[in-house]
Design a protein around this motif. Structure first.
Motif, PDB file in Angstrom:
ATOM      1  N   LEU A  68       0.820  -1.199   0.000  1.00  0.00           N
ATOM      2  CA  LEU A  68       0.000   0.000   0.000  1.00  0.00           C
ATOM      3  C   LEU A  68       0.862   1.260   0.000  1.00  0.00           C
ATOM      4  O   LEU A  68       1.746   1.420   0.832  1.00  0.00           O
ATOM      5  CB  LEU A  68      -0.919   0.000   1.232  1.00  0.00           C
ATOM      6  N   ALA A  69       0.606   2.150  -0.965  1.00  0.00           N
ATOM      7  CA  ALA A  69       1.275   3.454  -1.088  1.00  0.00           C
ATOM      8  C   ALA A  69       2.770   3.336  -1.372  1.00  0.00           C
ATOM      9  O   ALA A  69       3.543   4.245  -1.050  1.00  0.00           O
ATOM     10  CB  ALA A  69       1.050   4.288   0.169  1.00  0.00           C
ATOM     11  N   SER A  70       3.201   2.226  -1.993  1.00  0.00           N
ATOM     12  CA  SER A  70       4.629   2.003  -2.225  1.00  0.00           C
ATOM     13  C   SER A  70       5.128   2.514  -3.568  1.00  0.00           C
ATOM     14  O   SER A  70       6.331   2.530  -3.817  1.00  0.00           O
ATOM     15  CB  SER A  70       4.954   0.510  -2.112  1.00  0.00           C
ATOM     16  N   SER A  71       4.221   2.917  -4.452  1.00  0.00           N
ATOM     17  CA  SER A  71       4.644   3.482  -5.735  1.00  0.00           C
ATOM     18  C   SER A  71       5.059   4.937  -5.534  1.00  0.00           C
ATOM     19  O   SER A  71       4.385   5.672  -4.801  1.00  0.00           O
ATOM     20  CB  SER A  71       3.498   3.402  -6.744  1.00  0.00           C
ATOM     21  N   PRO A  72       6.136   5.408  -6.163  1.00  0.00           N
ATOM     22  CA  PRO A  72       6.548   6.811  -5.975  1.00  0.00           C
ATOM     23  C   PRO A  72       5.488   7.809  -6.439  1.00  0.00           C
ATOM     24  O   PRO A  72       5.441   8.941  -5.957  1.00  0.00           O
ATOM     25  CB  PRO A  72       7.822   6.926  -6.815  1.00  0.00           C
ATOM     26  N   SER A  73       4.629   7.384  -7.350  1.00  0.00           N
ATOM     27  CA  SER A  73       3.576   8.282  -7.818  1.00  0.00           C
ATOM     28  C   SER A  73       2.531   8.545  -6.728  1.00  0.00           C
ATOM     29  O   SER A  73       1.843   9.577  -6.763  1.00  0.00           O
ATOM     30  CB  SER A  73       2.891   7.706  -9.058  1.00  0.00           C
ATOM     31  N   PHE A  74       2.409   7.624  -5.766  1.00  0.00           N
ATOM     32  CA  PHE A  74       1.391   7.787  -4.722  1.00  0.00           C
ATOM     33  C   PHE A  74       1.711   8.967  -3.807  1.00  0.00           C
ATOM     34  O   PHE A  74       0.872   9.866  -3.662  1.00  0.00           O
ATOM     35  CB  PHE A  74       1.238   6.498  -3.916  1.00  0.00           C
ATOM     36  N   PRO A  75       2.895   9.027  -3.164  1.00  0.00           N
ATOM     37  CA  PRO A  75       3.173  10.196  -2.324  1.00  0.00           C
ATOM     38  C   PRO A  75       3.212  11.488  -3.129  1.00  0.00           C
ATOM     39  O   PRO A  75       2.811  12.544  -2.623  1.00  0.00           O
ATOM     40  CB  PRO A  75       4.531   9.877  -1.695  1.00  0.00           C
ATOM     41  N   ALA A  76       3.684  11.409  -4.377  1.00  0.00           N
ATOM     42  CA  ALA A  76       3.713  12.618  -5.210  1.00  0.00           C
ATOM     43  C   ALA A  76       2.301  13.151  -5.437  1.00  0.00           C
ATOM     44  O   ALA A  76       2.056  14.367  -5.343  1.00  0.00           O
ATOM     45  CB  ALA A  76       4.385  12.311  -6.549  1.00  0.00           C
ATOM     46  N   ALA A  77       1.367  12.241  -5.719  1.00  0.00           N
ATOM     47  CA  ALA A  77      -0.020  12.650  -5.944  1.00  0.00           C
ATOM     48  C   ALA A  77      -0.644  13.208  -4.669  1.00  0.00           C
ATOM     49  O   ALA A  77      -1.378  14.205  -4.709  1.00  0.00           O
ATOM     50  CB  ALA A  77      -0.828  11.462  -6.463  1.00  0.00           C
ATOM     51  N   VAL A  78      -0.354  12.568  -3.526  1.00  0.00           N
ATOM     52  CA  VAL A  78      -0.906  13.036  -2.249  1.00  0.00           C
ATOM     53  C   VAL A  78      -0.392  14.443  -1.923  1.00  0.00           C
ATOM     54  O   VAL A  78      -1.160  15.324  -1.526  1.00  0.00           O
ATOM     55  CB  VAL A  78      -0.550  12.057  -1.110  1.00  0.00           C
ATOM     56  N   ILE A  79       0.893  14.661  -2.113  1.00  0.00           N
ATOM     57  CA  ILE A  79       1.485  15.972  -1.817  1.00  0.00           C
ATOM     58  C   ILE A  79       0.897  17.052  -2.726  1.00  0.00           C
ATOM     59  O   ILE A  79       0.527  18.139  -2.264  1.00  0.00           O
ATOM     60  CB  ILE A  79       3.020  15.916  -1.963  1.00  0.00           C
ATOM     61  N   CYS A  80       0.797  16.763  -4.019  1.00  0.00           N
ATOM     62  CA  CYS A  80       0.232  17.737  -4.957  1.00  0.00           C
ATOM     63  C   CYS A  80      -1.229  18.038  -4.638  1.00  0.00           C
ATOM     64  O   CYS A  80      -1.659  19.197  -4.664  1.00  0.00           O
ATOM     65  CB  CYS A  80       0.369  17.220  -6.396  1.00  0.00           C
ATOM     66  N   ALA A  81      -1.991  16.989  -4.323  1.00  0.00           N
ATOM     67  CA  ALA A  81      -3.405  17.180  -3.986  1.00  0.00           C
ATOM     68  C   ALA A  81      -3.546  17.993  -2.703  1.00  0.00           C
ATOM     69  O   ALA A  81      -4.434  18.861  -2.588  1.00  0.00           O
ATOM     70  CB  ALA A  81      -4.094  15.827  -3.838  1.00  0.00           C
ATOM     71  N   TYR A  82      -2.673  17.727  -1.734  1.00  0.00           N
ATOM     72  CA  TYR A  82      -2.709  18.465  -0.459  1.00  0.00           C
ATOM     73  C   TYR A  82      -2.435  19.947  -0.680  1.00  0.00           C
ATOM     74  O   TYR A  82      -3.192  20.815  -0.208  1.00  0.00           O
ATOM     75  CB  TYR A  82      -1.679  17.862   0.492  1.00  0.00           C
ATOM     76  N   LEU A  83      -1.365  20.246  -1.418  1.00  0.00           N
ATOM     77  CA  LEU A  83      -0.998  21.644  -1.643  1.00  0.00           C
ATOM     78  C   LEU A  83      -2.076  22.382  -2.445  1.00  0.00           C
ATOM     79  O   LEU A  83      -2.402  23.536  -2.152  1.00  0.00           O
ATOM     80  CB  LEU A  83       0.353  21.722  -2.365  1.00  0.00           C
ATOM     81  N   ALA A  84      -2.624  21.708  -3.449  1.00  0.00           N
ATOM     82  CA  ALA A  84      -3.675  22.332  -4.246  1.00  0.00           C
ATOM     83  C   ALA A  84      -4.926  22.593  -3.405  1.00  0.00           C
ATOM     84  O   ALA A  84      -5.536  23.667  -3.491  1.00  0.00           O
ATOM     85  CB  ALA A  84      -4.016  21.435  -5.442  1.00  0.00           C
ATOM     86  N   THR A  85      -5.290  21.634  -2.564  1.00  0.00           N
ATOM     87  CA  THR A  85      -6.478  21.793  -1.716  1.00  0.00           C
ATOM     88  C   THR A  85      -6.290  22.915  -0.709  1.00  0.00           C
ATOM     89  O   THR A  85      -7.199  23.733  -0.490  1.00  0.00           O
ATOM     90  CB  THR A  85      -6.787  20.478  -0.983  1.00  0.00           C
ATOM     91  N   VAL A  86      -5.103  22.969  -0.093  1.00  0.00           N
ATOM     92  CA  VAL A  86      -4.817  24.031   0.870  1.00  0.00           C
ATOM     93  C   VAL A  86      -4.911  25.398   0.196  1.00  0.00           C
ATOM     94  O   VAL A  86      -5.504  26.343   0.735  1.00  0.00           O
ATOM     95  CB  VAL A  86      -3.433  23.837   1.507  1.00  0.00           C
ATOM     96  N   LEU A  87      -4.337  25.506  -0.996  1.00  0.00           N
ATOM     97  CA  LEU A  87      -4.364  26.779  -1.720  1.00  0.00           C
ATOM     98  C   LEU A  87      -5.797  27.199  -2.044  1.00  0.00           C
ATOM     99  O   LEU A  87      -6.189  28.348  -1.821  1.00  0.00           O
ATOM    100  CB  LEU A  87      -3.541  26.665  -3.004  1.00  0.00           C
ATOM    101  N   LEU A  88      -6.585  26.261  -2.546  1.00  0.00           N
ATOM    102  CA  LEU A  88      -7.962  26.577  -2.945  1.00  0.00           C
ATOM    103  C   LEU A  88      -8.840  26.925  -1.738  1.00  0.00           C
ATOM    104  O   LEU A  88      -9.671  27.830  -1.800  1.00  0.00           O
ATOM    105  CB  LEU A  88      -8.562  25.404  -3.714  1.00  0.00           C
ATOM    106  N   LEU A  89      -8.620  26.206  -0.622  1.00  0.00           N
ATOM    107  CA  LEU A  89      -9.396  26.511   0.578  1.00  0.00           C
ATOM    108  C   LEU A  89      -8.952  27.828   1.212  1.00  0.00           C
ATOM    109  O   LEU A  89      -9.768  28.614   1.680  1.00  0.00           O
ATOM    110  CB  LEU A  89      -9.270  25.370   1.591  1.00  0.00           C
ATOM    111  N   HIS A  90      -7.631  28.038   1.227  1.00  0.00           N
ATOM    112  CA  HIS A  90      -7.100  29.259   1.834  1.00  0.00           C
ATOM    113  C   HIS A  90      -7.538  30.498   1.055  1.00  0.00           C
ATOM    114  O   HIS A  90      -7.823  31.550   1.649  1.00  0.00           O
ATOM    115  CB  HIS A  90      -5.577  29.178   1.889  1.00  0.00           C
TER     116      HIS A  90
END
Length: 281
Positions: free
Chosen positions: A26-48
């Motif tokens: 689970l979550a062992s592909s490098p694309s997984f943390p990259a996607a989570v980080i990008c989604a987090y930053l985008a969500t924070v920006l849009l909410l902020h």
């Protein structure tokens, strides 16, 4: 009790037989943390920026959600710290192994210690809920908070992907600090106020954590350069740079939050002694 705890945290089949398999675990592909980080930053920006509407919760419901969130992270941090300590004590072939994994493919990302590293990695994604709670409560969001929560996911992924030496020490230290931190947050949420000095102590404990990590790195580097090498040096280099940047940001935050306040209090006290009624000039 001790035997039951050891079985649960070290000898349970799911713990003892853990194996990190890239692309399978689970979550062992490098694309997984990259996607989570990008989604987090985008969500924070849009909410902020209020591009996305912030959910609104009544104060009582928000306190209940925050208390539950902090309680989960408090229990999880305690379990990870205890689990990693017991696992290292039970499986480490020597004290050196805690600081320096043997290089050249001799170390597999498997067993109880790596199980808890995987849990730790996944817990950092759950911790992103901290940010949502801050935004919902309409409290200020700092660069330190967002940067830390985003990059720590990449760091924990590299712990596992590179079989990074020093990982057990870093995991236990961080989880132990988080036990204190989330206990403090939980008590604040429940209205159980600690003495004011404890808020400052939590920040200083985090600073000490980074200083300790550099001291432990000296031991690991000695093993690496003078005693046959250590596994996962690329991951360690990323971790060291990240910790250095966090230390600088925490010191800046500490100075802004407490040093200036202490200076102002000292000035007010001096003015009060001079007959100015405690008012600043």
């Amino acid at each position: 009790m001790a035997a039951a705890l050891r079985w649960l945290l070290v000898e349970h089949p799911a713990v003892a037989s853990f194996h990190w398999r890239p692309g399978t675990t689970l979550a062992s592909s490098p694309s997984f943390p990259a996607a989570v980080i990008c989604a987090y930053l985008a969500t924070v920006l849009l909410l902020h920026r209020r591009v996305l509407p912030l959910p609104s919760l009544p104060p009582r419901a928000l306190r209940a959600v925050s208390a539950l969130h902090n309680c989960v992270l408090l229990a999880l941090s305690a379990a990870m710290a205890a689990g990693c300590v017991l696992s290292a004590a039970a499986t480490a072939p020597s004290p050196r192994w805690v600081f320096c994994f043997p290089p050249g493919g001799a170390t597999e990302a498997s067993g109880p210690v790596f199980f808890w590293a995987h849990v730790f990695y996944l817990s950092k994604m759950y911790e992103l809920g901290d940010t949502l709670l801050i935004l919902v409560a309409r409290r200020p969001l700092t660069l330190l908070h967002v940067y830390h929560h985003a990059v720590v996911i990449a760091m924990c992924y590299l712990w596992l992907a590179t079989r990074q030496s020093l990982m057990p020490v870093a995991l236990v230290t961080n989880a132990a600090v988080h036990v204190v931190m989330y206990a403090y947050y939980l008590c604040c949420t429940l209205g159980l106020r600690w003495p004011p000095r404890w808020k400052r102590a939590v920040t200083e404990l985090q600073i000490l954590q980074f200083l300790f990590s550099f001291a432990a790195s000296v031991v690991m580097l000695w093993f690496h350069f003078a005693a046959g090498g250590c596994e996962g040096m690329a991951g360690w280099a990323f971790n060291a740079v990240f910790n250095a940047s966090l230390l600088a940001l925490f010191l800046d935050f500490h100075g802004a939050a407490y040093a200036a306040k202490a200076k102002a209090n000292k000035k007010n006290t001096t003015n009060g002694n001079n007959g100015n009624g405690g008012k600043s000039e």
